[in-house]
Motif scaffolding. Sequence first.
Motif, PDB file in Angstrom:
ATOM      1  N   GLY A 219      39.010  50.297  38.756  1.00  0.00           N
ATOM      2  CA  GLY A 219      39.059  49.988  40.175  1.00  0.00           C
ATOM      3  C   GLY A 219      40.123  50.750  40.939  1.00  0.00           C
TER       4      GLY A 219
ATOM      5  N   ALA B 215      39.053  54.386  41.370  1.00  0.00           N
ATOM      6  CA  ALA B 215      37.967  54.457  42.342  1.00  0.00           C
ATOM      7  C   ALA B 215      38.468  54.167  43.754  1.00  0.00           C
ATOM      8  CB  ALA B 215      36.866  53.481  41.964  1.00  0.00           C
ATOM      9  N   ALA B 216      39.442  53.273  43.883  1.00  0.00           N
ATOM     10  CA  ALA B 216      39.975  52.952  45.206  1.00  0.00           C
ATOM     11  C   ALA B 216      40.646  54.177  45.828  1.00  0.00           C
ATOM     12  CB  ALA B 216      40.962  51.793  45.117  1.00  0.00           C
TER      13      ALA B 216
ATOM     14  N   THR C 240      37.896  56.702  46.679  1.00  0.00           N
ATOM     15  CA  THR C 240      37.121  56.289  47.851  1.00  0.00           C
ATOM     16  C   THR C 240      37.901  56.554  49.133  1.00  0.00           C
ATOM     17  OG1 THR C 240      36.029  54.582  46.550  1.00  0.00           O
ATOM     18  CG2 THR C 240      35.913  54.351  48.935  1.00  0.00           C
ATOM     19  N   TRP C 241      39.197  56.243  49.124  1.00  0.00           N
ATOM     20  CA  TRP C 241      40.028  56.489  50.305  1.00  0.00           C
ATOM     21  C   TRP C 241      40.100  57.982  50.600  1.00  0.00           C
ATOM     22  CZ3 TRP C 241      41.366  54.148  54.405  1.00  0.00           C
ATOM     23  CH2 TRP C 241      42.446  54.567  55.177  1.00  0.00           C
TER      24      TRP C 241
ATOM     25  N   SER D 262      38.675  49.883  52.189  1.00  0.00           N
ATOM     26  CA  SER D 262      38.253  50.953  51.292  1.00  0.00           C
ATOM     27  C   SER D 262      38.350  50.509  49.835  1.00  0.00           C
ATOM     28  CB  SER D 262      39.120  52.194  51.529  1.00  0.00           C
ATOM     29  OG  SER D 262      38.880  53.167  50.559  1.00  0.00           O
ATOM     30  N   ASP D 263      39.411  49.778  49.495  1.00  0.00           N
ATOM     31  CA  ASP D 263      39.569  49.287  48.128  1.00  0.00           C
ATOM     32  C   ASP D 263      38.477  48.293  47.759  1.00  0.00           C
ATOM     33  OD1 ASP D 263      41.809  50.856  48.100  1.00  0.00           O
ATOM     34  OD2 ASP D 263      43.250  49.202  48.054  1.00  0.00           O
TER      35      ASP D 263
ATOM     36  N   ALA E 131      35.317  50.186  47.103  1.00  0.00           N
ATOM     37  CA  ALA E 131      35.388  50.818  45.781  1.00  0.00           C
ATOM     38  C   ALA E 131      35.128  49.803  44.677  1.00  0.00           C
ATOM     39  CB  ALA E 131      36.747  51.478  45.584  1.00  0.00           C
TER      40      ALA E 131
ATOM     41  N   LEU F  16      31.409  49.039  44.551  1.00  0.00           N
ATOM     42  CA  LEU F  16      30.618  50.128  43.967  1.00  0.00           C
ATOM     43  C   LEU F  16      30.870  50.280  42.476  1.00  0.00           C
ATOM     44  CD1 LEU F  16      30.959  52.758  46.826  1.00  0.00           C
ATOM     45  CD2 LEU F  16      28.973  51.333  46.277  1.00  0.00           C
ATOM     46  N   VAL F  17      32.110  50.104  42.039  1.00  0.00           N
ATOM     47  CA  VAL F  17      32.417  50.210  40.607  1.00  0.00           C
ATOM     48  C   VAL F  17      31.767  49.055  39.843  1.00  0.00           C
ATOM     49  CG1 VAL F  17      34.286  50.064  38.914  1.00  0.00           C
ATOM     50  CG2 VAL F  17      34.501  51.573  40.867  1.00  0.00           C
TER      51      VAL F  17
END
Length: 123
Positions: free
Chosen positions: A59, A62-63, A66-67, A91-92, A95, A98-99
């Motif tokens: 996570g 990915a965060a 994503t940002w 945004s987190d 992410a 989506l993860v």
Amino acid sequence: MADIGPHIPGAAEILGVIMGKVAPALAGAYIRNLFPPRKSWRQRLLETAGGVLLVFYAGEVAAGATWAVLKWAGGFVGVVDVAEFVNRGQSDLLAAFLVGLTGMTAVEGGFHYMRKWLEKRLA
């Protein structure tokens, strides 16, 4: 002298983890299970657990990614500052969602592969 004992998380820290990691992953699980094929509750539970575990382990990466993508996309379309429209917390959460969805799909693919492999072995 500093306390070097084990860290015992407080209620606020536990709630933060649940809201920041578990809730978006469960939302992804709910969305994923809306679509066919229908599955048993055991398989859905295992897929959801896989999604939540992936959020815990991937996570943060990915965060950040994503940002960075949102900032890049904002610059690409000519928006000066993406933070005016989307904050880092949103945004987190995106992410994590989506993860979690990706983790569930990976577990489902693993089940599918194992079934095919067992069918070949037992046939």
